[in-house]
Write a protein that holds these residues in place. Structure first.
Motif, short mmCIF file in Angstrom:
data_model
loop_
_atom_site.label_atom_id
_atom_site.label_comp_id
_atom_site.label_asym_id
_atom_site.label_seq_id
_atom_site.Cartn_x
_atom_site.Cartn_y
_atom_site.Cartn_z
N PRO A 158 158.90 8.73 37.78
CA PRO A 158 160.19 9.14 38.32
C PRO A 158 160.04 10.38 39.19
O PRO A 158 159.10 11.15 39.01
CB PRO A 158 161.01 9.45 37.06
CG PRO A 158 160.01 9.78 36.02
CD PRO A 158 158.78 8.97 36.35
N ALA A 159 160.96 10.54 40.09
CA ALA A 159 160.94 11.72 40.96
C ALA A 159 161.20 12.97 40.13
O ALA A 159 161.96 12.95 39.17
CB ALA A 159 162.01 11.57 42.03
N ALA A 160 160.55 14.06 40.50
CA ALA A 160 160.77 15.33 39.80
C ALA A 160 162.18 15.85 40.08
O ALA A 160 162.77 16.51 39.25
CB ALA A 160 159.73 16.36 40.24
N GLU A 161 162.72 15.53 41.22
CA GLU A 161 164.06 15.96 41.58
C GLU A 161 164.68 14.91 42.49
O GLU A 161 164.02 14.37 43.37
CB GLU A 161 164.00 17.29 42.32
CG GLU A 161 165.35 17.86 42.67
CD GLU A 161 165.23 19.21 43.34
OE1 GLU A 161 165.69 19.32 44.48
OE2 GLU A 161 164.68 20.13 42.72
N THR A 162 165.94 14.62 42.25
CA THR A 162 166.66 13.65 43.06
C THR A 162 167.92 14.32 43.57
O THR A 162 168.64 14.95 42.81
CB THR A 162 167.03 12.41 42.23
OG1 THR A 162 165.85 11.87 41.66
CG2 THR A 162 167.71 11.36 43.09
N ARG A 163 168.19 14.22 44.86
CA ARG A 163 169.38 14.84 45.45
C ARG A 163 170.21 13.77 46.15
O ARG A 163 169.68 12.93 46.87
CB ARG A 163 168.98 15.90 46.47
CG ARG A 163 168.39 17.13 45.85
CD ARG A 163 168.16 18.19 46.92
NE ARG A 163 167.72 19.41 46.29
CZ ARG A 163 168.53 20.38 45.90
NH1 ARG A 163 169.82 20.26 46.07
NH2 ARG A 163 168.06 21.45 45.33
N GLY A 164 171.51 13.87 45.94
CA GLY A 164 172.44 13.01 46.65
C GLY A 164 172.84 11.77 45.87
O GLY A 164 172.09 11.25 45.06
N THR A 165 174.05 11.33 46.13
CA THR A 165 174.63 10.20 45.41
C THR A 165 173.81 8.93 45.58
O THR A 165 173.55 8.21 44.63
CB THR A 165 176.08 9.97 45.90
OG1 THR A 165 176.80 11.18 45.71
CG2 THR A 165 176.75 8.86 45.13
N ALA A 166 173.38 8.64 46.80
CA ALA A 166 172.63 7.41 47.05
C ALA A 166 171.30 7.41 46.30
O ALA A 166 170.91 6.40 45.72
CB ALA A 166 172.39 7.22 48.54
N ALA A 167 170.62 8.54 46.29
CA ALA A 167 169.33 8.63 45.59
C ALA A 167 169.51 8.46 44.09
O ALA A 167 168.70 7.81 43.42
CB ALA A 167 168.64 9.95 45.90
N VAL A 168 170.56 9.06 43.54
CA VAL A 168 170.83 8.90 42.11
C VAL A 168 171.16 7.44 41.80
O VAL A 168 170.65 6.86 40.84
CB VAL A 168 171.97 9.84 41.65
CG1 VAL A 168 172.40 9.52 40.22
CG2 VAL A 168 171.52 11.29 41.75
N ALA A 169 171.99 6.81 42.63
CA ALA A 169 172.33 5.40 42.43
C ALA A 169 171.09 4.52 42.53
O ALA A 169 170.91 3.60 41.73
CB ALA A 169 173.39 4.97 43.45
N ASP A 170 170.21 4.80 43.49
CA ASP A 170 168.97 4.02 43.63
C ASP A 170 168.08 4.17 42.39
O ASP A 170 167.51 3.21 41.90
CB ASP A 170 168.19 4.45 44.87
CG ASP A 170 168.85 4.02 46.16
OD1 ASP A 170 169.79 3.20 46.12
OD2 ASP A 170 168.43 4.53 47.23
N GLY A 171 167.94 5.42 41.90
CA GLY A 171 167.13 5.65 40.71
C GLY A 171 167.70 4.96 39.49
O GLY A 171 166.96 4.35 38.71
#
Length: 148
Positions: free
Chosen positions: A46-59
């Motif tokens: 997993p990514a160490a940090e995720t920013r933004g709604t789209a990135a969170v939804a993708d994860g």
């Protein structure tokens, strides 16, 4: 924190397990940051940090898609607090299920969500997850259920 904010935080807690009924990334702020839900059970690190709604939804979508059965998701020891336009919830959650490769998942994770009222709506602006670790080896102990 007003009752409505508490309900949003609780809905956000459920969102980590894929139960958000509002669609998209739920209450995560578009400019906020959040960790990718789950732990090392994602297909790939997993990514160490995720920013933004789209990135969170993708994860979240990738994490949910990695399960053939489940995931089961239970929140335990939920603590909610806050004042004015900032709130938090801290909890342990249990994830269970079976991945597409046949691996069984049975893990416990500690999580904290920080929320902020943005334009009148409560948004998750930060998420942190961790697991206890063995000090002798440094290995994460995802099987450590909380003491009830």
């Amino acid at each position: 924190m007003p009752g409505r904010g508490r309900r949003t935080v609780r809905r956000g807690c459920r969102a980590v397990g894929g139960e958000w009924s509002g669609g998209g990334a739920g209450p995560w702020a578009a400019d906020g940051q959040a960790g990718v839900p789950g732990s090392g059970q994602l297909p790939g690190p997993p990514a160490a940090e995720t920013r933004g709604t789209a990135a969170v939804a993708d994860g979240l979508g990738a994490w949910l898609a990695s399960y053939a059965v489940g995931p089961g998701y239970e929140v335990h020891h939920l603590h909610v607090g806050g004042a004015d336009d900032v709130g938090y919830c801290a909890f342990r959650y249990h994830v269970s299920g079976r991945l597409h490769d046949g691996a069984e998942v049975d893990m416990w994770v500690r999580s904290t969500l920080v929320c902020r009222r943005v334009d009148g709506a409560w948004r998750i602006v930060h998420q942190h997850e961790s697991v206890p670790f063995d000090p002798a080896t440094g290995a994460g102990l995802v099987s450590e259920a909380p003491d009830d």
